[in-house]
Design a protein around this motif. Sequence first.
Motif, PDB file in Angstrom:
ATOM      1  N   GLU A 159     -34.930  -4.486  21.435  1.00 42.68           N
ATOM      2  CA  GLU A 159     -34.821  -3.259  20.646  1.00 42.68           C
ATOM      3  C   GLU A 159     -35.835  -2.364  20.127  1.00 42.68           C
ATOM      4  O   GLU A 159     -35.789  -1.904  18.948  1.00 42.68           O
ATOM      5  N   GLY A 160     -36.862  -2.446  21.104  1.00 35.16           N
ATOM      6  CA  GLY A 160     -38.136  -1.673  20.809  1.00 35.16           C
ATOM      7  C   GLY A 160     -39.005  -2.277  19.668  1.00 35.16           C
ATOM      8  O   GLY A 160     -39.928  -1.495  19.240  1.00 35.16           O
ATOM      9  N   GLN A 161     -38.865  -3.660  19.399  1.00 37.74           N
ATOM     10  CA  GLN A 161     -39.817  -4.288  18.305  1.00 37.74           C
ATOM     11  C   GLN A 161     -39.930  -5.419  18.810  1.00 37.74           C
ATOM     12  O   GLN A 161     -39.452  -6.017  19.415  1.00 37.74           O
ATOM     13  N   ASN A 162     -41.029  -6.157  18.009  1.00 33.96           N
ATOM     14  CA  ASN A 162     -41.556  -7.563  18.401  1.00 33.96           C
ATOM     15  C   ASN A 162     -40.923  -8.332  17.326  1.00 33.96           C
ATOM     16  O   ASN A 162     -40.670  -8.338  16.279  1.00 33.96           O
ATOM     17  N   TRP A 163     -40.563  -9.778  17.872  1.00 27.55           N
ATOM     18  CA  TRP A 163     -39.857 -10.622  17.156  1.00 27.55           C
ATOM     19  C   TRP A 163     -40.397 -12.087  17.320  1.00 27.55           C
ATOM     20  O   TRP A 163     -40.661 -12.592  18.558  1.00 27.55           O
ATOM     21  N   HIS A 164     -40.767 -12.917  16.006  1.00 29.49           N
ATOM     22  CA  HIS A 164     -40.801 -14.199  16.441  1.00 29.49           C
ATOM     23  C   HIS A 164     -39.461 -14.836  17.129  1.00 29.49           C
ATOM     24  O   HIS A 164     -38.403 -14.180  17.063  1.00 29.49           O
ATOM     25  N   LEU A 165     -39.598 -15.687  18.138  1.00 29.35           N
ATOM     26  CA  LEU A 165     -38.305 -16.063  18.774  1.00 29.35           C
ATOM     27  C   LEU A 165     -37.297 -16.536  18.087  1.00 29.35           C
ATOM     28  O   LEU A 165     -36.188 -16.094  18.165  1.00 29.35           O
ATOM     29  N   LYS A 166     -37.462 -17.315  16.868  1.00 27.90           N
ATOM     30  CA  LYS A 166     -36.533 -17.785  15.754  1.00 27.90           C
ATOM     31  C   LYS A 166     -36.138 -16.707  14.972  1.00 27.90           C
ATOM     32  O   LYS A 166     -35.105 -16.779  14.423  1.00 27.90           O
ATOM     33  N   HIS A 167     -36.615 -15.565  15.002  1.00 30.64           N
ATOM     34  CA  HIS A 167     -36.187 -14.313  14.265  1.00 30.64           C
ATOM     35  C   HIS A 167     -35.290 -13.304  14.673  1.00 30.64           C
ATOM     36  O   HIS A 167     -34.738 -12.485  14.098  1.00 30.64           O
ATOM     37  N   PHE A 168     -35.225 -13.380  16.156  1.00 26.55           N
ATOM     38  CA  PHE A 168     -34.243 -12.328  16.784  1.00 26.55           C
ATOM     39  C   PHE A 168     -32.959 -13.052  16.591  1.00 26.55           C
ATOM     40  O   PHE A 168     -32.682 -13.905  17.860  1.00 26.55           O
ATOM     41  N   CYS A 169     -31.859 -13.021  15.745  1.00 28.86           N
ATOM     42  CA  CYS A 169     -30.999 -13.730  15.790  1.00 28.86           C
ATOM     43  C   CYS A 169     -29.581 -12.987  15.937  1.00 28.86           C
ATOM     44  O   CYS A 169     -29.765 -11.880  15.509  1.00 28.86           O
ATOM     45  N   CYS A 170     -28.604 -13.659  16.065  1.00 29.90           N
ATOM     46  CA  CYS A 170     -27.014 -12.775  16.073  1.00 29.90           C
ATOM     47  C   CYS A 170     -26.971 -12.436  14.655  1.00 29.90           C
ATOM     48  O   CYS A 170     -27.097 -13.316  13.850  1.00 29.90           O
ATOM     49  N   PHE A 171     -26.612 -11.300  14.572  1.00 27.25           N
ATOM     50  CA  PHE A 171     -26.085 -10.655  13.019  1.00 27.25           C
ATOM     51  C   PHE A 171     -25.092 -11.427  12.401  1.00 27.25           C
ATOM     52  O   PHE A 171     -24.772 -11.552  11.050  1.00 27.25           O
ATOM     53  N   ASP A 172     -24.353 -11.969  13.240  1.00 30.53           N
ATOM     54  CA  ASP A 172     -22.885 -12.772  12.657  1.00 30.53           C
ATOM     55  C   ASP A 172     -23.193 -14.195  12.515  1.00 30.53           C
ATOM     56  O   ASP A 172     -22.846 -14.610  11.554  1.00 30.53           O
ATOM     57  N   CYS A 173     -23.518 -14.812  13.575  1.00 27.22           N
ATOM     58  CA  CYS A 173     -23.998 -16.337  13.371  1.00 27.22           C
ATOM     59  C   CYS A 173     -25.118 -17.073  13.192  1.00 27.22           C
ATOM     60  O   CYS A 173     -25.272 -18.139  13.200  1.00 27.22           O
ATOM     61  N   ASP A 174     -26.188 -16.191  13.440  1.00 23.46           N
ATOM     62  CA  ASP A 174     -27.612 -16.390  13.283  1.00 23.46           C
ATOM     63  C   ASP A 174     -28.200 -17.273  14.484  1.00 23.46           C
ATOM     64  O   ASP A 174     -29.276 -18.099  14.130  1.00 23.46           O
ATOM     65  N   CYS A 175     -27.506 -17.544  15.620  1.00 21.08           N
ATOM     66  CA  CYS A 175     -28.009 -18.180  16.657  1.00 21.08           C
ATOM     67  C   CYS A 175     -29.050 -17.263  17.282  1.00 21.08           C
ATOM     68  O   CYS A 175     -29.007 -16.088  17.104  1.00 21.08           O
ATOM     69  N   VAL A 176     -30.179 -18.092  17.708  1.00 23.60           N
ATOM     70  CA  VAL A 176     -31.272 -17.316  18.537  1.00 23.60           C
ATOM     71  C   VAL A 176     -30.623 -16.545  19.555  1.00 23.60           C
ATOM     72  O   VAL A 176     -30.286 -17.200  20.431  1.00 23.60           O
ATOM     73  N   CYS A 219     -24.534 -12.159  19.585  1.00 18.58           N
ATOM     74  CA  CYS A 219     -24.207 -12.925  20.822  1.00 18.58           C
ATOM     75  C   CYS A 219     -22.799 -12.568  21.319  1.00 18.58           C
ATOM     76  O   CYS A 219     -21.896 -11.874  20.774  1.00 18.58           O
ATOM     77  N   LYS A 220     -22.724 -12.838  22.717  1.00 17.40           N
ATOM     78  CA  LYS A 220     -21.547 -12.781  23.393  1.00 17.40           C
ATOM     79  C   LYS A 220     -20.354 -13.328  22.727  1.00 17.40           C
ATOM     80  O   LYS A 220     -19.280 -12.748  22.607  1.00 17.40           O
ATOM     81  N   SER A 221     -20.396 -14.365  22.302  1.00 23.63           N
ATOM     82  CA  SER A 221     -19.614 -15.292  21.645  1.00 23.63           C
ATOM     83  C   SER A 221     -18.817 -14.610  20.310  1.00 23.63           C
ATOM     84  O   SER A 221     -17.391 -14.293  20.207  1.00 23.63           O
ATOM     85  N   CYS A 222     -19.859 -14.135  19.361  1.00 21.88           N
ATOM     86  CA  CYS A 222     -19.161 -13.331  18.118  1.00 21.88           C
ATOM     87  C   CYS A 222     -18.652 -12.215  18.571  1.00 21.88           C
ATOM     88  O   CYS A 222     -17.969 -11.659  17.994  1.00 21.88           O
ATOM     89  N   TYR A 223     -19.440 -11.338  19.764  1.00 18.59           N
ATOM     90  CA  TYR A 223     -18.722 -10.108  20.142  1.00 18.59           C
ATOM     91  C   TYR A 223     -17.359 -10.371  20.321  1.00 18.59           C
ATOM     92  O   TYR A 223     -16.507  -9.421  19.895  1.00 18.59           O
ATOM     93  N   MET A 224     -16.914 -11.282  21.283  1.00 25.75           N
ATOM     94  CA  MET A 224     -15.965 -11.587  21.724  1.00 25.75           C
ATOM     95  C   MET A 224     -14.802 -11.925  20.579  1.00 25.75           C
ATOM     96  O   MET A 224     -13.695 -11.294  20.496  1.00 25.75           O
ATOM     97  N   LYS A 225     -15.354 -12.768  19.743  1.00 28.49           N
ATOM     98  CA  LYS A 225     -14.463 -13.255  18.466  1.00 28.49           C
ATOM     99  C   LYS A 225     -14.159 -12.141  17.507  1.00 28.49           C
ATOM    100  O   LYS A 225     -13.142 -12.003  16.816  1.00 28.49           O
ATOM    101  N   ASN A 226     -15.371 -11.335  17.004  1.00 31.13           N
ATOM    102  CA  ASN A 226     -15.197 -10.429  16.025  1.00 31.13           C
ATOM    103  C   ASN A 226     -15.218  -8.901  16.339  1.00 31.13           C
ATOM    104  O   ASN A 226     -14.897  -8.340  15.231  1.00 31.13           O
ATOM    105  N   HIS A 227     -15.647  -8.518  17.405  1.00 26.68           N
ATOM    106  CA  HIS A 227     -15.697  -7.301  17.712  1.00 26.68           C
ATOM    107  C   HIS A 227     -14.891  -6.576  19.131  1.00 26.68           C
ATOM    108  O   HIS A 227     -14.849  -5.581  19.021  1.00 26.68           O
TER     109      HIS A 227
END
Length: 125
Positions: free
Chosen positions: A82-99, A114-122
Amino acid sequence: CYHCKLNMKEGDPAVYAERAGYDKLWHPGCFVCCTCGELLVDMIYFWKNGNLYCGRHYCDSERPRCAGCDELIFSNEYTLAEGQNWHLKHFCCFDCDCVLAGITYLTVNDKPVCKSCYMKNHAVV
């Protein structure tokens, strides 16, 4: 003055920066970070490629900063997303916090999901 290029008047205070060499001088109000303009007269300053920097912006020129925690990234492993740098553990799903580093994700309202949360929630059913 190295910054504003105006002549220094005799008797006016001047700032000399040892790291820049004694051939350069500044008005006290002109001795500022080239990035943010922070006054550096009584601060630790950094000199790089002919520019003055405050500590934060000098470090930003040396190492990337994580968009998630705003800390410098010292590890050689990090992700650019998304045009920014991230620690690996900090780039997470906004819904479930998975990396999300290294996996497929989607964005919903400019937030990574993540794809799973997208399918479930959006996703439209």
